[in-house]
Design a protein around this motif. Structure first.
Motif, short mmCIF file in Angstrom:
data_model
loop_
_atom_site.label_atom_id
_atom_site.label_comp_id
_atom_site.label_asym_id
_atom_site.label_seq_id
_atom_site.Cartn_x
_atom_site.Cartn_y
_atom_site.Cartn_z
N GLN A 1 0.83 -1.20 0.00
CA GLN A 1 0.00 0.00 0.00
C GLN A 1 0.87 1.26 0.00
OE1 GLN A 1 -3.35 -0.77 -0.27
NE2 GLN A 1 -2.50 -2.84 -0.23
N GLY B 1 -0.35 -5.60 -4.95
CA GLY B 1 -0.92 -4.45 -4.25
C GLY B 1 -1.32 -3.35 -5.21
N ASN C 1 -5.07 -1.98 -5.59
CA ASN C 1 -5.37 -0.56 -5.37
C ASN C 1 -6.07 0.06 -6.58
OD1 ASN C 1 -4.42 -0.28 -2.76
ND2 ASN C 1 -2.32 0.09 -3.42
N ASN C 2 -5.61 -0.32 -7.79
CA ASN C 2 -6.26 0.18 -8.99
C ASN C 2 -7.71 -0.30 -9.06
OD1 ASN C 2 -4.22 1.72 -10.00
ND2 ASN C 2 -3.56 0.25 -11.55
N ARG D 1 -9.61 -1.07 -6.58
CA ARG D 1 -10.39 -0.36 -5.56
C ARG D 1 -10.84 1.01 -6.07
NH1 ARG D 1 -6.86 1.56 -0.81
NH2 ARG D 1 -6.31 2.99 -2.49
N GLU D 2 -9.94 1.69 -6.78
CA GLU D 2 -10.29 3.01 -7.31
C GLU D 2 -11.48 2.94 -8.27
OE1 GLU D 2 -9.02 5.91 -6.44
OE2 GLU D 2 -7.62 4.97 -5.01
N VAL E 1 -10.41 -7.05 -6.49
CA VAL E 1 -9.85 -6.94 -5.14
C VAL E 1 -9.88 -8.30 -4.45
CG1 VAL E 1 -10.15 -5.91 -2.86
CG2 VAL E 1 -10.45 -4.50 -4.90
#
Length: 268
Positions: free
Chosen positions: A211, A219, A223-224, A226-227, A234
Motif C-alpha cells: 500500500q 498491491g 489498489n487500482n 479499488r479506485e 480486489v
C-alpha cells in the motif's frame, strides 16, 4: 466398509473419507458452495462480495492482460527478499542469544521491546527513513519475519538436552561443528515452526507494504481495482495472496517431513 478396498496382501486401505487431503479439502469446498449459493440467491450483495464465478472471471481477465504474471513476480520478489533478510538476521541473533548468557542479555531485552511495537505502526517512520521506493516494503516484511523465527530459534536452542551439549565438549568439537552436527539439528523442529509462522507473516506484511506507493505488484493491481470499485478484482488479489501463502507453507511442510523423517509422529 464403504470406500474401503483390500490391498494385495489382504490389509485394508485407509478409507477415502479418512485421508488427510480429502478431509482438508472438504471445508474450503463447502465454503465456496455456500458463498456461490448465497451470491446467486441474493443473500450476499454482489457489490460487497461478488460470487466465486465472478471472481474467477475477473482473474481470467487479469491473466489474459498479462498483469497477473508480472504482479506475482514482483510481489513474490519482495516477499522473498524480505524473508531472506529477516530470516538470516533471526537465525544469527537467535543462535547468539541462545548459546550464551552475554548474547541473551545484550540481544534479547531490546528485541523484546521492539517486538511489542505494532509492526504496521512503523510504516510512517519507515517512509521517513527509507522513502517510498522498494526499501520500506522489503524492510517491513523483514521485520515481520524476524521475530517469530528469532523466538523459535532461541527457544529451540534453550530447550536442547544439556547432555547433547556435553557430548560436543567430550568429543572436542569446535563451535562450528557443534552448530552443524548437534545444536541446529536438535533445534530444527522448533526452527521450522518459526519458518512457517514467519512465512505467514511475510505475506501479511506484504499486503500492507504494497500500500506504500506501489507501482507494480499485486498491491498495485488491488489498489487500482479499488479506485474503480472492482470488488471482484480486489477479492481475486486477496485470493492470490492466500494461495501464495499456502504454497510456501506447503513447501516448508514438505521440507519438514524430509528433514525430520526420523520423527515417528510425522508419519502417522
Amino acid at each position: 466398509m464403504l470406500l474401503e478396498r483390500p490391498t494385495e496382501n489382504g490389509a485394508r486401505r485407509t478409507p477415502l473419507y479418512r485421508r488427510a487431503g480429502f478431509l482438508r479439502a472438504l471445508s474450503p469446498v463447502a465454503l465456496l458452495l455456500i458463498w456461490q449459493i448465497g451470491s446467486t440467491s441474493g443473500w450476499i450483495p454482489a457489490k460487497k462480495l461478488p460470487a466465486p464465478s465472478k471472481v474467477i472471471d475477473a482473474g481470467l481477465e487479469i491473466y489474459r492482460s498479462g498483469q497477473l504474471t508480472d504482479a506475482v513476480l514482483v510481489s513474490g520478489g519482495r516477499a522473498l527478499y524480505g524473508f531472506a533478510l529477516g530470516a538470516a538476521l533471526a537465525l544469527v541473533l537467535g543462535v547468539f542469544a541462545g548459546l550464551s548468557k552475554i548474547g541473551e542479555y545484550a540481544v534479547d531485552p531490546p528485541l523484546q521491546m521492539i517486538r511489542t511495537i505494532p509492526l504496521f505502526g512503523l510504516i510512517p517512520l519507515f517512509i521517513i527513513w527509507f522513502g517510498i521506493g522498494e526499501e520500506p516494503k522489503v524492510y517491513l516484511i523483514a521485520l515481520g519475519v524476524f521475530f517469530p523465527l528469532y523466538l523459535n530459534t532461541f527457544s529451540g536452542i534453550r530447550q536442547l538436552d544439556p547432555k547433547l551439549l556435553e557430548l560436543g565438549g567430550a568429543l572436542h568439537l569446535s563451535l562450528a561443528e557443534r552448530l552443524r552436527l548437534l545444536i541446529l539439528p536438535g533445534a530444527l523442529p522448533q526452527i521450522l515452526v518459526g519458518v512457517r509462522q514467519s512465512l505467514g507473516i511475510a505475506w501479511l506484511s506484504l499486503i500492507v507494504a504494497e500500500q506504500i506507493n506501489a507501482s507494480a505488484g499485486l498491491g498495485f493491481v488491488v489498489n487500482n481495482a479499488r479506485e474503480f470499485l472492482r470488488t471482484d478484482i480486489v477479492v481475486f488479489g486477496l485470493v492470490i495472496y492466500s494461495l501464495l501463502g499456502l504454497l510456501t507453507d506447503s513447501i516448508v511442510r514438505l521440507l519438514e517431513r524430509r528433514a525430520l523423517r526420523w520423527r515417528p509422529a510425522l508419519h502417522r
